[in-house]
Motif scaffolding. Sequence first.
Motif, PDB file in Angstrom:
ATOM      1  N   ILE A  19       0.836  -1.091  -0.029  1.00  0.00           N
ATOM      2  CA  ILE A  19       0.119  -0.204   0.083  1.00  0.00           C
ATOM      3  C   ILE A  19       0.520   1.277  -0.031  1.00  0.00           C
ATOM      4  O   ILE A  19       0.409   2.382   0.214  1.00  0.00           O
ATOM      5  CB  ILE A  19      -1.018   0.193   1.300  1.00  0.00           C
ATOM      6  N   GLY A  20       2.149   1.035  -0.068  1.00  0.00           N
ATOM      7  CA  GLY A  20       3.185   2.150  -0.053  1.00  0.00           C
ATOM      8  C   GLY A  20       3.200   2.675   1.245  1.00  0.00           C
ATOM      9  O   GLY A  20       3.821   4.190   1.310  1.00  0.00           O
ATOM     10  N   ALA A  21       3.112   2.252   2.477  1.00  0.00           N
ATOM     11  CA  ALA A  21       3.539   2.813   3.627  1.00  0.00           C
ATOM     12  C   ALA A  21       4.761   2.694   4.093  1.00  0.00           C
ATOM     13  O   ALA A  21       5.340   3.785   4.535  1.00  0.00           O
ATOM     14  CB  ALA A  21       2.599   1.835   4.797  1.00  0.00           C
ATOM     15  N   ASN A  22       5.742   2.066   3.471  1.00  0.00           N
ATOM     16  CA  ASN A  22       7.030   2.025   3.578  1.00  0.00           C
ATOM     17  C   ASN A  22       7.478   3.322   3.024  1.00  0.00           C
ATOM     18  O   ASN A  22       8.577   4.123   3.601  1.00  0.00           O
ATOM     19  CB  ASN A  22       7.710   0.800   2.972  1.00  0.00           C
ATOM     20  N   THR A  23       7.107   3.741   1.938  1.00  0.00           N
ATOM     21  CA  THR A  23       7.544   5.108   1.138  1.00  0.00           C
ATOM     22  C   THR A  23       7.346   6.188   2.105  1.00  0.00           C
ATOM     23  O   THR A  23       8.058   7.119   2.147  1.00  0.00           O
ATOM     24  CB  THR A  23       6.949   5.008  -0.162  1.00  0.00           C
ATOM     25  N   VAL A  24       6.104   6.276   2.592  1.00  0.00           N
ATOM     26  CA  VAL A  24       5.764   7.344   3.246  1.00  0.00           C
ATOM     27  C   VAL A  24       6.153   7.345   4.675  1.00  0.00           C
ATOM     28  O   VAL A  24       6.186   8.586   5.137  1.00  0.00           O
ATOM     29  CB  VAL A  24       4.645   7.758   3.207  1.00  0.00           C
ATOM     30  N   GLN A  25       6.864   6.203   5.245  1.00  0.00           N
ATOM     31  CA  GLN A  25       7.135   6.303   6.736  1.00  0.00           C
ATOM     32  C   GLN A  25       8.734   6.750   6.927  1.00  0.00           C
ATOM     33  O   GLN A  25       9.204   6.830   7.964  1.00  0.00           O
ATOM     34  CB  GLN A  25       6.907   4.985   7.282  1.00  0.00           C
ATOM     35  N   THR A  26       9.293   6.960   5.678  1.00  0.00           N
ATOM     36  CA  THR A  26      10.576   7.219   5.592  1.00  0.00           C
ATOM     37  C   THR A  26      10.972   8.261   4.674  1.00  0.00           C
ATOM     38  O   THR A  26      10.010   8.812   3.937  1.00  0.00           O
ATOM     39  CB  THR A  26      11.543   6.027   5.026  1.00  0.00           C
ATOM     40  N   GLY A  27      12.212   8.902   4.566  1.00  0.00           N
ATOM     41  CA  GLY A  27      12.843   9.954   3.904  1.00  0.00           C
ATOM     42  C   GLY A  27      12.136  11.077   3.881  1.00  0.00           C
ATOM     43  O   GLY A  27      11.909  11.568   5.155  1.00  0.00           O
ATOM     44  N   THR A  28      11.598  11.725   2.844  1.00  0.00           N
ATOM     45  CA  THR A  28      11.183  13.154   2.583  1.00  0.00           C
ATOM     46  C   THR A  28       9.878  13.353   3.657  1.00  0.00           C
ATOM     47  O   THR A  28       9.696  14.101   4.310  1.00  0.00           O
ATOM     48  CB  THR A  28      10.788  13.377   1.310  1.00  0.00           C
TER      49      THR A  28
END
Length: 198
Positions: free
Chosen positions: A35-44
């Motif tokens: 669901i893309g949670a890893n993307t929004v939980q890190t970085g920018t």
Amino acid sequence: QKENVDEISELDEVEWIEQISPKPIGQLDQSRDVIGANTVQTGTYDLTGEDITIFQYEPASAFEHDDFQGRINKRELFQDNNQDNIDHATHVAGIMVGDGTRNNSYRGIATKSEVIAYESDIQLALELEYEYEKAVILYGSDLASNSFGITPTTPNCEDLGDYTTISRSLDNLINGNLFTKKIPVIFSNGNERNIGCS
């Protein structure tokens, strides 16, 4: 050997032959990536759910767990002591707000969010609007998770899809007709797939 399987399949006492299935593996650890949670939980983005309150509406309340210690706020006395329902509520809470204290691979989606818990019981049609109002207006819930439903069995399949008092209340809530704050309402789905209704 295939020849041996062919011979065995000809025996009268053999009803079914199939390959051995692969060993089952847990897949909850894949949901964040899907669901893309890893993307929004890190970085920018670095989104953690901090300052977000989730209303959890279920037949039972989650038990205390290391992954959400102190973040489950029960706002009524829960009457349901069915262990399956308690386990289910704990599982759902873990998906929503578990922070991975026990196993980081199985952390939830909003790892710093708070949970407001109310019991969805037999009086649901009478209590839903009142309890939603308390959860949303009084306690500031930003979204709601509902993991309950009916499971009709044959021959009562006509119960599926009825537009009920509960349906109307939820529509009014989502459309902002009950009170001024509109919130997303998430419902479990698909649990009725094996009940014999088509």
